[in-house]
Structure formats: structure tokens, C-alpha cells
Design a protein around this motif. Structure first.
Motif, PDB file in Angstrom:
ATOM      1  N   TYR A  69       0.758  -1.344   0.039  1.00  0.00           N
ATOM      2  CA  TYR A  69      -0.021   0.001  -0.076  1.00  0.00           C
ATOM      3  C   TYR A  69       0.944   1.222   0.153  1.00  0.00           C
ATOM      4  O   TYR A  69       0.371   2.433  -0.037  1.00  0.00           O
ATOM      5  N   LEU A  70       2.018   1.419   0.001  1.00  0.00           N
ATOM      6  CA  LEU A  70       2.929   2.494   0.144  1.00  0.00           C
ATOM      7  C   LEU A  70       3.598   2.872  -1.049  1.00  0.00           C
ATOM      8  O   LEU A  70       4.173   1.864  -1.761  1.00  0.00           O
ATOM      9  N   ASN A  71       3.727   4.017  -1.456  1.00  0.00           N
ATOM     10  CA  ASN A  71       4.457   4.533  -2.731  1.00  0.00           C
ATOM     11  C   ASN A  71       4.636   5.864  -2.137  1.00  0.00           C
ATOM     12  O   ASN A  71       3.791   6.729  -1.341  1.00  0.00           O
ATOM     13  N   GLN A  72       4.941   6.664  -3.413  1.00  0.00           N
ATOM     14  CA  GLN A  72       5.458   8.144  -3.161  1.00  0.00           C
ATOM     15  C   GLN A  72       4.229   9.064  -3.135  1.00  0.00           C
ATOM     16  O   GLN A  72       4.374  10.188  -2.666  1.00  0.00           O
ATOM     17  N   ASN A  73       2.982   8.639  -3.092  1.00  0.00           N
ATOM     18  CA  ASN A  73       1.886   9.195  -3.164  1.00  0.00           C
ATOM     19  C   ASN A  73       1.233   9.243  -1.631  1.00  0.00           C
ATOM     20  O   ASN A  73       0.224   9.894  -1.345  1.00  0.00           O
ATOM     21  N   VAL A  74       1.423   8.385  -0.916  1.00  0.00           N
ATOM     22  CA  VAL A  74       0.955   8.362   0.433  1.00  0.00           C
ATOM     23  C   VAL A  74       1.502   9.008   1.486  1.00  0.00           C
ATOM     24  O   VAL A  74       2.664   9.264   1.744  1.00  0.00           O
ATOM     25  N   VAL A  75       0.547   9.374   2.374  1.00  0.00           N
ATOM     26  CA  VAL A  75       0.873  10.182   3.548  1.00  0.00           C
ATOM     27  C   VAL A  75       0.466   9.146   4.712  1.00  0.00           C
ATOM     28  O   VAL A  75      -0.702   8.546   4.593  1.00  0.00           O
ATOM     29  N   PHE A  76       1.496   8.717   5.469  1.00  0.00           N
ATOM     30  CA  PHE A  76       1.264   7.588   6.389  1.00  0.00           C
ATOM     31  C   PHE A  76       1.192   8.097   8.007  1.00  0.00           C
ATOM     32  O   PHE A  76       1.852   9.129   8.327  1.00  0.00           O
ATOM     33  N   LEU A  77       0.002   7.715   8.683  1.00  0.00           N
ATOM     34  CA  LEU A  77      -0.111   8.007  10.087  1.00  0.00           C
ATOM     35  C   LEU A  77       0.215   6.822  10.920  1.00  0.00           C
ATOM     36  O   LEU A  77      -0.374   5.733  10.820  1.00  0.00           O
ATOM     37  N   ASP A  78       1.326   6.802  11.952  1.00  0.00           N
ATOM     38  CA  ASP A  78       1.556   5.958  12.718  1.00  0.00           C
ATOM     39  C   ASP A  78       1.052   6.149  14.090  1.00  0.00           C
ATOM     40  O   ASP A  78       1.702   7.111  14.744  1.00  0.00           O
ATOM     41  N   VAL A  79      -0.037   5.778  14.458  1.00  0.00           N
ATOM     42  CA  VAL A  79      -0.549   6.139  15.766  1.00  0.00           C
ATOM     43  C   VAL A  79       0.069   4.945  16.983  1.00  0.00           C
ATOM     44  O   VAL A  79      -0.221   3.908  16.749  1.00  0.00           O
ATOM     45  N   GLY A  80       0.705   5.807  18.060  1.00  0.00           N
ATOM     46  CA  GLY A  80       1.095   4.816  18.949  1.00  0.00           C
ATOM     47  C   GLY A  80       2.576   4.392  18.413  1.00  0.00           C
ATOM     48  O   GLY A  80       2.933   3.219  18.486  1.00  0.00           O
ATOM     49  N   ALA A  81       3.276   5.583  17.872  1.00  0.00           N
ATOM     50  CA  ALA A  81       4.682   5.027  17.105  1.00  0.00           C
ATOM     51  C   ALA A  81       5.698   4.453  17.826  1.00  0.00           C
ATOM     52  O   ALA A  81       6.705   4.081  17.256  1.00  0.00           O
TER      53      ALA A  81
END
Length: 137
Positions: A87-99
Motif C-alpha cells: 500500500y506504500l508509494n510516493q503518493n501516500v501520507v502515512f499516520l503511525d498512531v502509537g509510534a
């Protein structure tokens, strides 16, 4: 075949798995600490929980960290990354909750446009920032 009947039996069985280096007590200890701290949260009032959560989480990290194998966080992050990498590519904004220590966020950052890492514990954030700045992650 019947599974283990108690947590002690489950921990003994888990500790004998191939590649497992932890003793049964090392497997059980984090779970017991989590149960104790969860009970403290459960028995607090909603008002107390607003401030209690971060301190309980800091206590969990402090008490359990010494019991975990050094490479466990990296191994866990690698497993998580394998599950989400399609699901990851250069258009993705990723949110890591509880990082946590940001191991996953740092690994994902190389594959996406932007990463937001949220963590409730100031102590964990400070440790993660130190690791990122010194290049330890």
C-alpha cells in the motif's frame, strides 16, 4: 489436541518454539505488567485517565524494556512493514498512531511522501528522536 491450560503452560510452550530465546518468565512478565497497568487505568475515573494514560504508558516502557530482546522492535517493525508495503508509494501520507520508538515510521518514510508519527509518551518520543538524530534507527 488440547492447548495450554494456563498462562504458565503457554509461556513454557512458547519459550520452547524454534528460534525463541526468551525464558517463560521473560514471556510472561510484559503481559503481567500490562494487566496490572490496565487494571489501574480501568479503575480510575475518566478525569484521572486524561493524565494517567501517559504516565502508565511510560511505566510500561520503563518496566518492560529491559525484558525485551534488543532486536525485537526491529523484527516487529519488519513484520508490520511486510504486511503494509504493497500500500506504500510516493503518493501516500502515512499516520503511525502509537509510534513508540518510530522504527516502523522511519522504515515507511523511505517509501512514502510524508509520515506523521504520534506517540503519547514524552519519554518514548525523546528516545526515538535521539535514535533518529544519531542514526541508530
Amino acid at each position: 489436541m488440547m492447548g495450554p491450560r494456563s498462562l504458565d503452560e503457554a509461556a513454557r510452550a512458547a519459550s520452547s518454539e524454534p528460534g525463541e530465546t526468551r525464558s517463560p518468565s521473560q514471556i510472561l512478565y510484559p503481559y503481567e505488567v500490562e494487566r496490572e497497568l490496565a487494571s489501574r487505568l480501568r479503575n480510575s475515573s475518566p478525569e484521572e485517565r486524561r493524565t494517567l494514560y501517559a504516565s502508565v504508558y511510560d511505566e510500561l516502557v520503563r518496566r518492560v524494556e529491559a525484558w525485551l530482546p534488543e532486536r525485537e522492535a526491529e523484527s516487529h517493525a519488519a513484520t508490520q512493514l511486510r504486511l503494509i508495503e504493497r500500500y506504500l508509494n510516493q503518493n501516500v501520507v502515512f499516520l503511525d498512531v502509537g509510534a513508540g520508538d518510530c522504527t516502523l515510521a522511519v522504515a515507511v518514510a523511505q517509501r512514502v511522501r510524508l509520515v506523521h508519527a504520534l506517540e503519547v509518551s514524552p519519554a518514548v518520543v525523546a528516545g526515538a528522536l535521539n535514535a533518529i538524530i544519531c542514526g541508530c534507527t
